[in-house]
Motif scaffolding. Structure first.
Motif, PDB file in Angstrom:
ATOM      1  N   UNK A  60       1.089  -1.539   0.482  1.00 50.63           N
ATOM      2  CA  UNK A  60       0.030   0.130   0.018  1.00 50.63           C
ATOM      3  C   UNK A  60       0.661   0.886  -0.009  1.00 50.63           C
ATOM      4  N   UNK A  61       2.511   1.123   0.179  1.00 49.66           N
ATOM      5  CA  UNK A  61       2.931   1.957   0.068  1.00 49.66           C
ATOM      6  C   UNK A  61       4.204   2.306  -1.432  1.00 49.66           C
ATOM      7  N   UNK A  62       4.970   0.963  -1.280  1.00 45.58           N
ATOM      8  CA  UNK A  62       5.352   1.440  -2.530  1.00 45.58           C
ATOM      9  C   UNK A  62       4.257   0.774  -4.548  1.00 45.58           C
ATOM     10  N   UNK A  63       5.021   0.862  -5.110  1.00 39.19           N
ATOM     11  CA  UNK A  63       4.009   0.457  -6.495  1.00 39.19           C
ATOM     12  C   UNK A  63       3.680  -0.964  -6.097  1.00 39.19           C
ATOM     13  N   UNK A 278      -3.247  -7.443   6.412  1.00 42.12           N
ATOM     14  CA  UNK A 278      -3.041  -7.115   6.211  1.00 42.12           C
ATOM     15  C   UNK A 278      -1.787  -5.035   7.401  1.00 42.12           C
ATOM     16  N   UNK A 279      -2.279  -5.449   8.127  1.00 43.53           N
ATOM     17  CA  UNK A 279      -1.668  -4.245   8.773  1.00 43.53           C
ATOM     18  C   UNK A 279      -0.836  -4.333  10.354  1.00 43.53           C
ATOM     19  N   UNK A 280      -0.406  -5.686   9.840  1.00 45.20           N
ATOM     20  CA  UNK A 280       0.970  -5.828  10.865  1.00 45.20           C
ATOM     21  C   UNK A 280       2.297  -6.631   9.987  1.00 45.20           C
ATOM     22  N   UNK A 281       2.095  -6.285   8.506  1.00 46.98           N
ATOM     23  CA  UNK A 281       2.668  -8.009   7.606  1.00 46.98           C
ATOM     24  C   UNK A 281       2.424  -6.623   6.568  1.00 46.98           C
ATOM     25  N   UNK A 282       1.093  -5.552   6.350  1.00 45.31           N
ATOM     26  CA  UNK A 282       1.094  -4.592   5.536  1.00 45.31           C
ATOM     27  C   UNK A 282       1.491  -5.730   3.802  1.00 45.31           C
ATOM     28  N   UNK A 283       1.241  -6.532   3.710  1.00 44.70           N
ATOM     29  CA  UNK A 283       0.075  -7.617   2.463  1.00 44.70           C
ATOM     30  C   UNK A 283      -0.908  -6.865   2.259  1.00 44.70           C
TER      31      UNK A 283
END
Lengths: 316, 281
Positions: A60-63, A278-283
């Motif tokens: 959600x931060x890089x492409x 979603x919110x800890x591993x940002x996957x």
């Protein structure tokens, strides 16, 4: 369902007709415009978007990076997802049928014209209004292995009957007991909610029906079987459907009582798994796939219920 | 029932019934009593074995301590602000859309209603991630906006509930007011909304409970302690003072007292609200 009845436009006499249609068009769009935007940006758009990001790897931060079906493949081979799926089904089956049955029995007990019905109703409803976080905290304390009041109660009961008390149970730290303990707490929390709905349904059953059944020689059980059950079946259906959907989404009490699905992932549920990814591993991609799987499950269960209700729900 | 003379058997049956209901009622309130009792114990007494039912010395200072340990006043104010705005936004936007769907003819109306029914079936976890990304993109992370702004765009449940209610209001009222020269917007606010109090109460109660007790959204959006509502604050308290049970129970008490007070004052509205939703659903 009356919900689907369309409102036919009423003919309006005379020359005002055209201007009225214009007025209604203007006001109709104006009044519903916030909601239309809401549906687009917070419902339809996100739903579509979540299916799309399921095909990407994205923090959600890089492409994002297109990975086709890799997330779905991962889902089928992820042992933790299997565990979460099993645990969620365990929670659903452990909490919904007993919870619904208990609340119906309770509603019937309260509905027998006794005094103080409102007091009992208020007391049973109290856990419903309080936050899961607060009550999960006190239940964690009640379940404490060493100084929890539940273990003390068990010990005292055994001693009362002259038996040797068992070793203190590690309610929330033993993989065998953690989920049952959370289920018991959840039933306690939701009992009043369903009871209030059942109570209203029971009070809606016309007394003449019971009188007629009595004339036909029906006993207490017969009246329950042939009058009460069919008359409240639409409400039973509603309660079951809402409870099932809610149970599939269990998260709060697990977050407080068994951080990270402890012990040994015995309480890790699907929504917790989604939250972690979603919110800890940002996957975001994989987490969206988990969300889509949850949606498909709830959808399948709801469809099954809609199909099955024709066999047991009685609409007047 | 009261006119009939009760047989001894009926009396003992009633006694048994009260006993069972009373026992269950005790089970239902016991965790709250235990919370209150623990919140007033000293740290040492809380861990005494066997535990005392009532605190030997009532330590009201635990409540002062929790306000020192945690920004409890901020948590309370944040919860009030978020929940207040959420309820206001939800009632306003849902009644507007519901009135349009129930009484007005406009293009796309059937599609809008069908979308409402379809959205009712979708669990919120599906939209959670995309909406999170949207708010992150807007720079709204660690602000209160994600927690209340969506309410001003309505919700499928509320729109459906109020539309069902508005359809039940006689259409003549609407037509007569039109003839008198009112606009549809005026009719909604002056005639329909005052009539819709029961339905608005139901929606208000549901929205209030959902917002006040919500944990997941504050958890994912709010990082700064001072911006947390009570639920997230309490969960944070648990991570910091996980074994100080008197302190945590005092925090839990503070978090449930406002909603309990509102519940006991307006319990008829709460219970009727839930019951109506069940019967009309």
């Amino acid at each position: 369902m009356p919900a689907h009845q369309a409102v036919a436009p009423q003919p309006v006499p005379g020359r005002r007709r055209g201007s009225l249609a214009r007025t209604e068009r203007f006001w109709g769009l104006l009044l519903s415009s916030p909601y239309i935007l809401g549906l687009l940006f917070f419902a339809a758009g996100p739903i579509l978007f979540s299916w799309i990001i399921g095909f990407f790897e994205w923090d959600s931060l890089t492409p994002p990076r297109f990975v086709a079906l890799a997330n779905w493949q991962r889902l089928f081979t992820d042992p933790l997802f299997h565990k979460a799926l099993f645990n969620t089904l365990y929670f659903v089956l452990g909490s919904v049928p007993p919870g619904v049955l208990l609340s119906l029995l309770l509603a019937m007990a309260v509905n027998r014209g006794i005094k103080g019905i409102t007091i009992f109703r208020t007391i049973y409803f109290t856990p419903v209004v309080t936050s899961v976080v607060a009550v999960a905290l006190v239940w964690t304390w009640i379940y404490d292995t060493n100084v929890g009041i539940l273990n003390l109660l068990i010990e005292r009961t055994f001693k009362l009957f002259g038996a040797r008390p068992p070793e203190p149970i590690a309610w929330l730290n033993d993989p065998r007991f953690a989920m049952p303990a959370i289920i018991a707490m959840s039933i306690w929390k939701g009992l009043g909610y369903n009871m209030v709905i059942f109570l209203a349904a029971l009070q809606d059953v016309p007394t003449q029906l019971y009188e007629a059944a009595e004339l036909d020689g029906a006993g207490r059980l017969g009246k329950f079987r042939h009058v009460t059950l069919p008359m409240i079946s639409p409400v039973t259906f509603f309660v079951l459907a809402v409870s099932l959907i809610g149970a599939f989404q269990v998260f709060d009490q697990i977050y407080i009582m068994a951080k990270d699905g402890r012990p040994a992932n015995s309480t890790l549920t699907i929504v917790y798994h989604l939250y972690n990814h979603a919110f800890r591993y940002l996957e975001m991609g994989y987490a969206s796939t988990i969300g889509a799987a949850l949606f498909l499950m709830i959808f399948a269960v709801t469809l099954f219920q809609l199909w099955a209700q024709k066999r047991w729900v009685h609409y007047q | 029932m009261s006119t009939r003379r009760l047989s001894p058997r009926a009396v003992s049956a009633a006694a048994l019934q009260y006993l069972l209901l009373g026992l269950l009622a005790f089970l239902m309130v016991f965790p709250f009593l235990w919370m209150a009792s623990t919140s007033l114990k000293s740290f040492g007494e809380a861990f005494a074995y066997p535990p005392t039912l009532l605190p030997r010395a009532w330590r009201w200072s635990n409540y002062g301590e929790i306000f020192n340990a945690m920004p409890m006043t901020r948590f309370l104010l944040n919860s009030c602000k978020i929940t207040g705005l959420t309820v206001l936004g939800m009632l306003l936007s849902c009644s507007m859309a519901a009135f349009a769907l129930a009484r007005l003819e406009f293009p796309g109306k059937r599609l809008l209603f069908a979308s409402t029914l379809a959205t009712l079936m979708v669990p919120y976890q599906v939209t959670l991630i995309p909406v999170f990304i949207l708010f992150q993109y807007l720079g709204w992370k660690d602000t209160h906006y994600p927690l209340w702004v969506p309410a001003f765009f309505g919700g499928a449940f509320g729109v459906f509930l109020l539309r069902q209610f508005f359809i039940g209001v006689p259409k003549d009222l609407y037509e007569a007011a039109l003839v008198d020269g009112s606009t549809p917007g005026g009719i909604l606010f002056r005639i329909y909304l005052p009539l819709a109090k029961p339905a608005l109460t139901t929606l208000g109660v549901f929205t209030f409970m959902a917002s006040w007790n919500d944990l997941l959204n504050p958890l994912i959006y709010i990082d700064t302690l001072e911006k947390m509502p009570l639920t997230a604050g309490l969960s944070f308290l648990q991570t910091q003072y996980g074994s100080d049970w008197p302190l945590m129970m005092a925090g839990a008490m503070i978090s449930i007292l406002p909603i309990l007070a509102i519940f006991f004052v307006a319990q008829r509205a709460f219970i009727q609200g839930i019951a109506t939703a069940g019967l009309k659903g």
